[in-house]
Scaffold this motif. Structure first.
Motif, PDB file in Angstrom:
ATOM      1  N   LYS A  48     -53.515 -10.951 -42.380  1.00 14.62           N
ATOM      2  CA  LYS A  48     -54.735 -10.485 -41.693  1.00 14.62           C
ATOM      3  C   LYS A  48     -55.783 -11.574 -41.800  1.00 14.62           C
ATOM      4  CE  LYS A  48     -54.141  -5.557 -42.344  1.00 14.62           C
ATOM      5  NZ  LYS A  48     -53.152  -5.661 -43.451  1.00 14.62           N
ATOM      6  N   MET A  49     -55.618 -12.605 -41.044  1.00 12.73           N
ATOM      7  CA  MET A  49     -56.511 -13.734 -41.186  1.00 12.73           C
ATOM      8  C   MET A  49     -56.886 -14.230 -39.798  1.00 12.73           C
ATOM      9  SD  MET A  49     -57.855 -15.627 -43.580  1.00 12.73           S
ATOM     10  CE  MET A  49     -56.883 -15.165 -45.011  1.00 12.73           C
ATOM     11  N   ALA A  50     -58.179 -14.332 -39.550  1.00 10.66           N
ATOM     12  CA  ALA A  50     -58.613 -14.902 -38.276  1.00 10.66           C
ATOM     13  C   ALA A  50     -58.843 -16.393 -38.486  1.00 10.66           C
ATOM     14  CB  ALA A  50     -59.890 -14.227 -37.810  1.00 10.66           C
ATOM     15  N   VAL A  51     -58.270 -17.186 -37.603  1.00 10.71           N
ATOM     16  CA  VAL A  51     -58.403 -18.635 -37.756  1.00 10.71           C
ATOM     17  C   VAL A  51     -59.240 -19.185 -36.607  1.00 10.71           C
ATOM     18  CG1 VAL A  51     -57.166 -20.796 -38.075  1.00 10.71           C
ATOM     19  CG2 VAL A  51     -56.100 -18.654 -38.785  1.00 10.71           C
ATOM     20  N   TYR A  52     -60.279 -19.910 -36.926  1.00  8.46           N
ATOM     21  CA  TYR A  52     -61.173 -20.466 -35.909  1.00  8.46           C
ATOM     22  C   TYR A  52     -61.193 -21.981 -35.970  1.00  8.46           C
ATOM     23  CZ  TYR A  52     -63.387 -15.832 -35.850  1.00  8.46           C
ATOM     24  OH  TYR A  52     -63.643 -14.497 -35.748  1.00  8.46           O
ATOM     25  N   ASP A  53     -61.307 -22.598 -34.821  1.00 11.26           N
ATOM     26  CA  ASP A  53     -61.760 -23.970 -34.839  1.00 11.26           C
ATOM     27  C   ASP A  53     -63.273 -23.899 -35.019  1.00 11.26           C
ATOM     28  OD1 ASP A  53     -61.132 -26.958 -34.151  1.00 11.26           O
ATOM     29  OD2 ASP A  53     -62.981 -26.433 -33.099  1.00 11.26           O
ATOM     30  N   ILE A  54     -63.828 -24.904 -35.639  1.00 17.46           N
ATOM     31  CA  ILE A  54     -65.251 -24.839 -35.969  1.00 17.46           C
ATOM     32  C   ILE A  54     -66.118 -24.698 -34.716  1.00 17.46           C
ATOM     33  CG2 ILE A  54     -65.679 -27.345 -36.051  1.00 17.46           C
ATOM     34  CD1 ILE A  54     -67.142 -26.572 -38.810  1.00 17.46           C
ATOM     35  N   ALA A  55     -65.653 -25.252 -33.595  1.00 13.99           N
ATOM     36  CA  ALA A  55     -66.412 -25.120 -32.346  1.00 13.99           C
ATOM     37  C   ALA A  55     -66.474 -23.659 -31.910  1.00 13.99           C
ATOM     38  CB  ALA A  55     -65.788 -25.974 -31.255  1.00 13.99           C
ATOM     39  N   GLU A  56     -65.357 -22.957 -32.044  1.00 13.69           N
ATOM     40  CA  GLU A  56     -65.328 -21.533 -31.651  1.00 13.69           C
ATOM     41  C   GLU A  56     -66.292 -20.717 -32.497  1.00 13.69           C
ATOM     42  OE1 GLU A  56     -60.828 -20.425 -30.525  1.00 13.69           O
ATOM     43  OE2 GLU A  56     -61.029 -21.371 -32.481  1.00 13.69           O
ATOM     44  N   LEU A  57     -66.278 -21.010 -33.806  1.00 21.12           N
ATOM     45  CA  LEU A  57     -67.125 -20.237 -34.708  1.00 21.12           C
ATOM     46  C   LEU A  57     -68.602 -20.511 -34.413  1.00 21.12           C
ATOM     47  CD1 LEU A  57     -66.535 -18.295 -37.068  1.00 21.12           C
ATOM     48  CD2 LEU A  57     -67.039 -20.171 -38.614  1.00 21.12           C
ATOM     49  N   VAL A  58     -68.928 -21.772 -34.253  1.00 18.58           N
ATOM     50  CA  VAL A  58     -70.322 -22.130 -33.997  1.00 18.58           C
ATOM     51  C   VAL A  58     -70.792 -21.504 -32.681  1.00 18.58           C
ATOM     52  CG1 VAL A  58     -71.867 -24.059 -33.439  1.00 18.58           C
ATOM     53  CG2 VAL A  58     -70.322 -24.219 -35.408  1.00 18.58           C
ATOM     54  N   ALA A  59     -69.930 -21.512 -31.654  1.00 18.43           N
ATOM     55  CA  ALA A  59     -70.318 -20.949 -30.361  1.00 18.43           C
ATOM     56  C   ALA A  59     -70.677 -19.471 -30.495  1.00 18.43           C
ATOM     57  CB  ALA A  59     -69.203 -21.137 -29.344  1.00 18.43           C
TER      58      ALA A  59
END
Ligand SMILES: Cc1cc2nc3c(=O)[nH]c(=O)nc-3n(C[C@H](O)[C@H](O)[C@H](O)COP(=O)(O)OP(=O)(O)OC[C@H]3O[C@@H](n4cnc5c(N)ncnc54)[C@H](O)[C@@H]3O)c2cc1C
Lengths: 487, 391
Positions: free
Chosen positions: B376-387
Motif C-alpha cells: 500500500k504505497m503511493a509512489v510519486y515523482d517529485i514533479a507530480e507531488l509538487v504539482a
C-alpha cells in the motif's frame, strides 16, 4: 573421497535433498570463485593444492548444516566452512577439493537481550549488517574487525578475534557466552564456558578445522554517549611507541589505539583526500560516557605535551577515524598489495618496526607499517608493500617478504596472528606445544575421518599427499629470486 | 586474453587493483537476492582477472555464458563503486564489460532489441518518433507553442516519460510547474531523440554518439544554455556519460529537474497550498550516488507545507536501489521486482505511506511492483507531488 567413490550426479542428488537445488552450485565459474580468498597466491604455490571444490553448498539453517556435514562424514568428503572469504591465509579455500560450505544464508539475528545486553546471531551475519540493525535499537557491538563491512561474525571467532575495540573490551572470545556448533560428525551442540569435551574455547581461532560454528551469543553495549578522536605526529617512531604504551596502560584506555609509520603515511597520502603530515602518526579514539571520554582525552593531552609531539588537525582525526575500515586503500598504487602480520609485545614494538625497516633495504621495496594496540601489552603489526602480481618472477620473490616480516616479529617474542594454510608451520609456536598437542588430540577425537577443513592448520598438506616443509616457501622463493637475478 | 573494451576505457588493470575485500558484496542489491559470489561485484572482477591473466581453464569458450548472464544481473546502481576501498570506478568497469559483450555478440535479447529500436526510430520503444509529444495530449495548448521555439532553457522529456502513458503525469506536472514559475523554455518535440543512456546500458556504447551529437546540435540551434530533465538516466547521460564515456563535451549546463526546481522554490517563484502528507524520499541511483544530488530533492519536500519527511535507514550514499536500473527489469524481471519489494518494505517499516523520488524509472518500477505485490504505497515523482501542492 578415496574409498567411497561418489559420482557428481549422486552428490548433487544427495545435497539437493538437503538444501534444495538452488542452493548447490557445480558451475565452473562459481567454483573458480570459491577457490581463493583475498590473498593473491603465486601460481606455483596454488598449483600444489586441489583448490577447486566439487560443489558449493549453502545451507539455510543449522539443521541443514548438520545434515550436509553428516552426509560428508559418511562419504568422507572434505567440508570447508566459509564466511565471507575475507581472510588471507587460505582458511576458506579448499585444498583437497570437497564441498565449500558457504554460510551466507545463516545471516539472521536470533534474539536481542536487553537487560544484560547481548545478542544471539547466526554465524554468517556480516558485522556491518548486525551493527546497522543494533544501531536502530540503540545498541552496538563491543569490538569488530576492520573488515566489518564484509566479514562475518563466525569468521572472526574462527580466526584472529582482535580488531577495533579490543583494547577496551578484550578479545572477541571473552565476550561470547554461548556457541552453537555442528561437529564434524554432524551433531548439533550448544556450548558455554562450562562445557567439557568439547570445550567452547577449542573453537576460538581454530579456523574451521574442528567443526562449523552456526550461531553465537555475545555481549553488546548501549551506543556510547560520546566518541572523541585524537591524533598526533612525531618524527621519531620511538616517541610514538612510548606513547602507545602509556596510553594503553592509562586509567581510561582508548577504544581504538593505532599507528602508522611515516612510509605508510606517504603511501596513503598518494590516494587520500585528506593529507596527513608525513611523519609517524598515532590515533586514539575514546568511546563511552562523556565524563570518561573527557578524562581519556585530557590524559592524551598531557602525554602528548610531555612527549613534545605535534597534535593532528581535527579534520585529519575525523577522516582517519572514518578511514578505519579501509586499510587497503593504497592497493591502487600496486596494483597488488601484500602484507605480513604478527602480534608483538608492546615493549618490543620499536625493535620490530626497526627490524622490518631493515628489510626495506634488503628487498629494495618500500614497507609501510601499521599497527593496532590490541591489549595493554601487545600490538598487532602489519607491514604492507606494493607489488605487481602480473610480473611473475619478481612477484614470487617479493612474496617471501611476508614470511620475513613475520619472522622479525617472532624474534622479538611475538607470535603469528593466524595459521590457515600458509602459516601452518607456525601453529605450535602460536599456541604453545602443550595446547597445540591438546588441539591435535581434540581434532582426532572430533574428526576421526579428517573431513573438516582438511590439509591446513595442523599441516599444509598438498594434493600429492606430502605436507609442505616449513623451509619450502623460502627455498622456492629463493630459487625464484635467483632466476630473477640471472635474467 | 585481451578485453579490448576494458583497454579502451582504461580499465584493464583494475581487476588487479581489486583487493577482494568484499565490501561490495554485502551492499550489492543483486548479491543480496542471489548470494552467489558470481553475482557479487568482487566475484565478477575476479573472473575478469582470470580471463585477462589467461587463467580461465573454465570452459571451452573464453567467455562463460554464466558470466555474460551475470554482467546483466546488475542494476548499475553504483553502490559497489561507493564502498570500494581501492576506488575502482566500478560502474565504468561494468559499462566497459557490457560493451565487451556487445562486441562479442553476447548481449541478452532485451539489449539487442533496444539497440534495434533506437536505430530505427531514435527512441527505445520503437514508436514513430513523430509521436514523441503524445504525452502532452491533455495540455496541447500549453505545450505545442513551445516546441522548437528558441529559448535559453530546454526541458528534455526523455523516452520513458514521452511514451509511457501511465506516467504522462510527470511531464504534465513539470509543464505546470515551469509555467507557474514563469519559466521561458523550449521542448524539442520529435527532434528530441533518445539520450543514448539505454544504449550504454545495453553494451552499445558507441551507438550513443550519434544520438548525443544530434540532441546537442538541436539544442544549440535553439540557443539553449541549460538543459533540464526529470529523467535520471538522461541527466546522467548528458552530464557525465557524454564527457567520460563518449568524449563529448555538451558545452551547455545540465540540471536535473530537482536541482532546477529547488532553485525555483528557494527563489520563492512558486506558491503552495498546504496538504498533510507523510513521505519518504528514495534516492535514485543515477542522480544520487552517480550524480551526487542528494539534498535538493529533500529541500523541495521540506518546503512543501504540511509535508512530513521521513528518512529510510538506508539513504543518500547508502540508499538501496529500487531494482529498476541497468536494464534489469527487462533482462531479469523477477529479480528486479524482488529488489524493489525490499525497498518498498523499508519505506513501509518507517511508517511512510508515500514515496517521493526523482527518477521516472524508479517511479514507474516501484509503482508496478507495489501494484503487483500489494504494497500500500503511493509512489510519486517529485514533479507530480509538487504539482499537487501548487496554489
Ligand atoms: C580490509 C580487511 C580488514 C581486516 N581487518 C581485520 C581485523 O581487524 N582483525 C582481524 O582479525 N582480521 C581482519 N581481517 C581478516 C578477516 O577479515 C577476518 O579474519 C574475518 O574475521 C574473517 O571473516 P570471514 O567471514 O571473511 O571468514 P572467512 O575468510 O570466510 O574464513 C576464515 C576462516 O574461518 C573459518 N570459518 C569461517 N566461518 C566459520 C564458521 N562459522 N565456523 C567455522 N569456521 C568458520 C574458515 O573455514 C576459514 O578457515 C581483515 C581483512 C580485510 C580484507
Amino acid at each position: 573421497m578415496s574409498n567411497t567413490y561418489i559420482t557428481m550426479d549422486e552428490l548433487f542428488a544427495h545435497l539437493s535433498n538437503i538444501v534444495g537445488e538452488e542452493d548447490i552450485s557445480e558451475d565452473p565459474l562459481e567454483k573458480s570463485l570459491y577457490s581463493h580468498d583475498t590473498a593473491p597466491i603465486p601460481s606455483f604455490l596454488s598449483k600444489l593444492f586441489n583448490m577447486q571444490p566439487a560443489a558449493i553448498v549453502r545451507p539455510e539453517n543449522v539443521q541443514e548444516v548438520a545434515k550436509v556435514v553428516e552426509f560428508a562424514f559418511h562419504r568422507r568428503i572434505p567440508i570447508v566452512p566459509r564466511g565471507a572469504g575475507t581472510w588471507a591465509l587460505g582458511g576458506s579455500v579448499p585444498v583437497k577439493g570437497g564441498l565449500v560450505l558457504d554460510l551466507v544464508k545463516l545471516n539472521r539475528i536470533k534474539k536481542l537481550y536487553s537487560d544484560e545486553p547481548s545478542v544471539e546471531v547466526e554465524a554468517g551475519i556480516v558485522w556491518k549488517r548486525l551493527m546497522d540493525q543494533l544501531s536502530g535499537e540503540g545498541y552496538t557491538v563491543l569490538s569488530y574487525p576492520t573488515s566489518a563491512p564484509s566479514s562475518t561474525v563466525g569468521g572472526w571467532i574462527s580466526t584472529g578475534g582482535y580488531g577495533i575495540g579490543s583494547l577496551k573490551f578484550g578479545y572477541f572470545g571473552e565476550q561470547i557466552a554461548e556457541l552453537e556448533v555442528v561437529s564434524p560428525q554432524g551433531r548439533i551442540q550448544r556450548l558455554t564456558s562450562g562445557s567439557e569435551e568439547p570445550e567452547m574455547k577449542w573453537f576460538f581461532g581454530t579456523e574451521g578445522v574442528l567443526g562449523v560454528i552456526t550461531s553465537l551469543k555475545f555481549k553488546i553495549r548501549r551506543k556510547p554517549e560520546k566518541t572523541a578522536v585524537c591524533a598526533l605526529y612525531s618524527s621519531e617512531f620511538e616517541t610514538v611507541a612510548n606513547l602507545l604504551s602509556s596510553l594503553a596502560k592509562a586509567e581510561v584506555v582508548p577504544y581504538l589505539l593505532k599507528f602508522m609509520d611515516r612510509e605508510l603515511v606517504e603511501l596513503k597520502n598518494q590516494v587520500s583526500r585528506v593529507k596527513i603530515r608525513e611523519e609517524n602518526f598515532l590515533l586514539a579514539a575514546y568511546e563511552g560516557p562523556a565524563s570518561e571520554v573527557t578524562r581519556g582525552v585530557n590524559y592524551f593531552g598531557e602525554e602528548f605535551r610531555k612527549a613534545k609531539a605535534k597534535l593532528a588537525e581535527e579534520n585529519v582525526c575525523t577522516h582517519e577515524w572514518e578511514e578505519r575500515f579501509n586499510p587497503m586503500r593504497i592497493s591502487r598504487l600496486g596494483p597488488t598489495l601484500l602484507a605480513g602480520e604478527v602480534v608483538v609485545p608492546l615493549n618490543r614494538l620499536s625493535a620490530t618496526v626497526g627490524g622490518i625497516k631493515l628489510l626495506q633495504k634488503k628487498y629494495g621495496i618500500k614497507l609501510g607499517v601499521e599497527g593496532y594496540v590490541v591489549s595493554r601489552d601487545s600490538a598487532l603489526v602489519m607491514a604492507v608493500f606494493l607489488t605487481d602480481e602480473r610480473k611473475t618472477l619478481k612477484y614470487t620473490t617479493q612474496f617471501a617478504l611476508i614470511k620475513d616480516i613475520t619472522d622479525i616479529g617472532l624474534r622479538q617474542g611475538g607470535s603469528p596472528y593466524g595459521i590457515g594454510l600458509w602459516n601452518s608451520f607456525y601453529a605450535a609456536e602460536k599456541y604453545g606445544t602443550e595446547y597445540f598437542e591438546e588441539l591435535k588430540r581434540v581434532k582426532k577425537k572430533l574428526d576421526p575421518r579428517g573431513i573438516m577443513n582438511p590439509g591446513k592448520f595442523f599441516e599444509a598438506s598438498t594434493r600429492f599427499g606430502f605436507p609442505i616443509p616449513p623451509r619450502f616457501y623460502r627455498l622456492s622463493m629463493a630459487v625464484g629470486a635467483l632466476v630473477n637475478r640471472l635474467i | 586474453m585481451k578485453l579490448s573494451m576494458l583497454e579502451h576505457f582504461n580499465m584493464a588493470s583494475e581487476p588487479w587493483v581489486c583487493s577482494q575485500c568484499g565490501y561490495c558484496r554485502v551492499i550489492c542489491p543483486v548479491f543480496d537476492q542471489l548470494a552467489w559470489e558470481s553475482t557479487a561485484p568482487r566475484g565478477k572482477i575476479y573472473y575478469m582477472k582470470l580471463l585477462l591473466g589467461g587463467k580461465h581453464s573454465l570452459e571451452q569458450r573464453p567467455f562463460s555464458d554464466k558470466f555474460a548472464e551475470r554482467v546483466f544481473q546488475c542494476t548499475l546502481c553504483g553502490h559497489c563503486k561507493e564502498v570500494c576501498q581501492s576506488k575502482i570506478d566500478l560502474t565504468k568497469l561494468w559499462t566497459a564489460t557490457r560493451a565487451e559483450l556487445g562486441n562479442r555478440g553476447l548481449l541478452p535479447p532485451p539489449a539487442k532489441e533496444i539497440d534495434k529500436a533506437v536505430l530505427k526510430e531514435n527512441n527505445i520503444f520503437s514508436m514513430p518518433n513523430s509521436e514523441r509529444t503524445i504525452w502532452s495530449m491533455m495540455i496541447e495548448e500549453q505545450v505545442l507553442p513551445r516546441i522548437n521555439k528558441p529559448a535559453k532553457i530546454a526541458y528534455f522529456i526523455g523516452c520513458v516519460s514521452a511514451f509511457t502513458g501511465r506516467i504522462a503525469s510527470i511531464p504534465e506536472s513539470t509543464v505546470r510547474i515551469l509555467d507557474s514559475a514563469g519559466v521561458n523554455y523550449t521542448i524539442l518535440g520529435s527532434d528530441e531523440w533518445c539520450c543514448g543512456h539505454p544504449l550504454i546500458l545495453a553494451g552499445k556504447t558507441f551507438s550513443a554518439n550519434r544520438l548525443a551529437e544530434h540532441n546537442l546540435r538541436k539544442l544549440k540551434e535553439l540557443g539553449v544554455e541549460k538543459l533540464v530533465t526529470n529523467c535520471a538516466g538522461c541527466y546522467l547521460a548528458f552530464k557525465h556519460e557524454y564527457p567520460t564515456l563518449l568524449g563529448i563535451d555538451p558545452e551547455i549546463e545540465i540540471e536535473h529537474f530537482s536541482q532546477f526546481l529547488s532553485s525555483q522554490v528557494n527563489g520563492g517563484r512558486l506558491k503552495f497550498k498546504p496538504r498533510t502528507t507523510v513521505v519518504t524520499y528514495h534516492d535514485p541511483c543515477e542522480i544520487g550516488r552517480l550524480g551526487g544530488i542528494y539534498e535538493e530533492p529533500r529541500q523541495i519536500l521540506e518546503n512543501l507545507p504540511g509535508v512530513k519527511l521521513l528518512e529510510m535507514p538506508y539513504n543518500r550514499e547508502r540508499s538501496n536501489c529500487c531494482g529498476g536500473g541497468g536494464l534489469l527489469k527487462a533482462t531479469n524481471r523477477n529479480l528486479s521486482f524482488n529488489i524493489a519489494e525490499k525497498r518498498l518494505k523499508e519505506a513501509e517499516e518507517i511508517g511512510a505511506a508515500n514515496i517521493a523520488t526523482a527518477c521516472v524509472a524508479c517511479k514507474l518500477h516501484m509503482t508496478d511492483v507495489a501494484a503487483e505485490r500489494c504494497a500500500k504505497m503511493a509512489v510519486y515523482d517529485i514533479a507530480e507531488l509538487v504539482a499537487e501542492f501548487l496554489a
